[in-house]
Scaffold this motif. Structure first.
Motif, mmCIF file in Angstrom:
data_model
loop_
_atom_site.group_PDB
_atom_site.id
_atom_site.type_symbol
_atom_site.label_atom_id
_atom_site.label_comp_id
_atom_site.label_asym_id
_atom_site.label_seq_id
_atom_site.Cartn_x
_atom_site.Cartn_y
_atom_site.Cartn_z
ATOM 1 N N ARG A 27 -14.373 -15.354 -14.878
ATOM 2 C CA ARG A 27 -13.540 -16.538 -14.313
ATOM 3 C C ARG A 27 -12.874 -17.552 -15.898
ATOM 4 O O ARG A 27 -11.880 -18.180 -15.386
ATOM 5 C CB ARG A 27 -13.635 -17.247 -13.345
ATOM 6 C CG ARG A 27 -13.452 -17.917 -12.065
ATOM 7 C CD ARG A 27 -14.290 -18.483 -11.503
ATOM 8 N NE ARG A 27 -13.041 -19.561 -10.037
ATOM 9 C CZ ARG A 27 -12.468 -19.725 -10.470
ATOM 10 N NH1 ARG A 27 -12.525 -20.955 -11.542
ATOM 11 N NH2 ARG A 27 -11.229 -20.330 -9.886
ATOM 12 N N SER A 86 -17.306 -20.744 -4.265
ATOM 13 C CA SER A 86 -16.594 -20.378 -4.623
ATOM 14 C C SER A 86 -15.994 -19.527 -2.748
ATOM 15 O O SER A 86 -15.088 -19.341 -2.685
ATOM 16 C CB SER A 86 -16.570 -18.444 -4.913
ATOM 17 O OG SER A 86 -17.877 -18.989 -6.481
ATOM 18 N N ARG A 89 -13.337 -21.922 -2.626
ATOM 19 C CA ARG A 89 -12.104 -22.539 -3.201
ATOM 20 C C ARG A 89 -10.836 -20.972 -2.306
ATOM 21 O O ARG A 89 -9.678 -21.157 -2.515
ATOM 22 C CB ARG A 89 -12.477 -21.662 -4.488
ATOM 23 C CG ARG A 89 -12.837 -22.713 -5.245
ATOM 24 C CD ARG A 89 -12.498 -22.807 -6.828
ATOM 25 N NE ARG A 89 -13.492 -21.621 -7.502
ATOM 26 C CZ ARG A 89 -14.659 -21.743 -7.999
ATOM 27 N NH1 ARG A 89 -15.457 -22.643 -7.490
ATOM 28 N NH2 ARG A 89 -15.910 -20.126 -8.417
ATOM 29 N N ASP A 181 -12.396 -14.815 -5.893
ATOM 30 C CA ASP A 181 -13.438 -16.119 -5.821
ATOM 31 C C ASP A 181 -14.518 -15.647 -4.719
ATOM 32 O O ASP A 181 -15.630 -15.675 -4.435
ATOM 33 C CB ASP A 181 -12.261 -17.001 -5.487
ATOM 34 C CG ASP A 181 -12.796 -18.110 -6.707
ATOM 35 O OD1 ASP A 181 -13.469 -18.013 -7.167
ATOM 36 O OD2 ASP A 181 -11.183 -18.954 -6.646
ATOM 37 N N ILE A 184 -16.750 -13.316 -6.003
ATOM 38 C CA ILE A 184 -17.803 -14.208 -6.551
ATOM 39 C C ILE A 184 -18.388 -14.748 -5.358
ATOM 40 O O ILE A 184 -20.038 -14.645 -5.801
ATOM 41 C CB ILE A 184 -17.226 -15.229 -7.648
ATOM 42 C CG1 ILE A 184 -16.098 -14.148 -8.695
ATOM 43 C CG2 ILE A 184 -18.212 -15.926 -8.161
ATOM 44 C CD1 ILE A 184 -15.804 -15.141 -9.621
ATOM 45 N N ALA A 185 -18.584 -14.827 -4.734
ATOM 46 C CA ALA A 185 -18.249 -15.683 -3.171
ATOM 47 C C ALA A 185 -19.435 -14.943 -3.018
ATOM 48 O O ALA A 185 -21.055 -14.937 -2.390
ATOM 49 C CB ALA A 185 -18.001 -16.139 -2.536
#
Length: 198
Positions: A27, A86, A89, A181, A184-185
């Motif tokens: 990221r 994340s 976002r 994101d 990633i979360a």
């Protein structure tokens, strides 16, 4: 040299797996934000832990196994918190820009890199126990294995951090950041829950 290549390949096999640390480096690399300090922190952390493992610290962890459950709880909570950030976002369109959201300070980026590394029990398992145990099986030649494992980290983190800028064109759209994101979360959430449940 065969011991060196064993260390190199073993190090790559452990480090290339998608995890919290790699997701963060990716990221930051795509954003082009504080990439060098983040890469340096990850690399130096690996070198320190691999050195400790090859030097015999893995024996200490084997004798005091209670250290790992504590690290698991702390790491699990931290990964869940990072996953929630994340997800927020990704969920809020106003938080997304062509650069992928609000910028963070260099200090915060370094602290996040340190936390995602040192609060992750898998980091200890991979570097101290796994690499340390395999390295020590080579006796006096263990430092060749060490050199190979360190070279794996030295190649991987700069490649991931600085190479990910090739994806910037793709991430010029807010929707791409939302997908990243979100991914990633999910990764952070699964890792965090896995640590707490385990």
């Amino acid at each position: 040299m065969s011991i060196y290549f064993t260390g190199l390949l073993t190090g790559l096999a452990l480090i290339v797996a998608v995890g919290a640390q790699n997701a963060f480096v990716l990221r930051q690399g795509i954003r082009g934000e504080h990439v060098l300090p983040v890469v340096v922190v990850c690399l130096l952390s690996d070198v320190a832990a691999i050195t400790a493992g090859v030097s015999g610290l893995s024996v200490v962890l084997e004798r005091w196994p209670a250290v790992l459950p504590v690290a698991q709880v702390l790491g699990g909570v931290y990964l869940l918190a990072f996953g929630v950030q994340s997800a927020m976002r990704a969920w809020k369109p106003q938080a997304l820009t062509a650069e992928g959201g609000a910028s963070m300070s260099a200090g915060r980026a370094v602290l996040l890199a340190l936390a995602l590394t040192w609060l992750n029990p898998h980091f200890y398992l991979d570097t101290l126990l796994m690499l340390g145990t395999v390295a020590n099986s080579f006796g006096d030649h263990r430092w060749w294995f060490f050199l190979g494992a360190v070279c794996a980290s030295a190649a991987w983190f700069p490649a991931l951090g600085f190479g990910s800028r090739l994806l910037r064109g793709l991430f010029a759209r807010p929707s791409a950041w939302r997908v990243l994101d979100s991914g990633i979360a999910v990764v952070m959430g699964c890792l965090g829950v896995g640590l707490l449940v385990h």
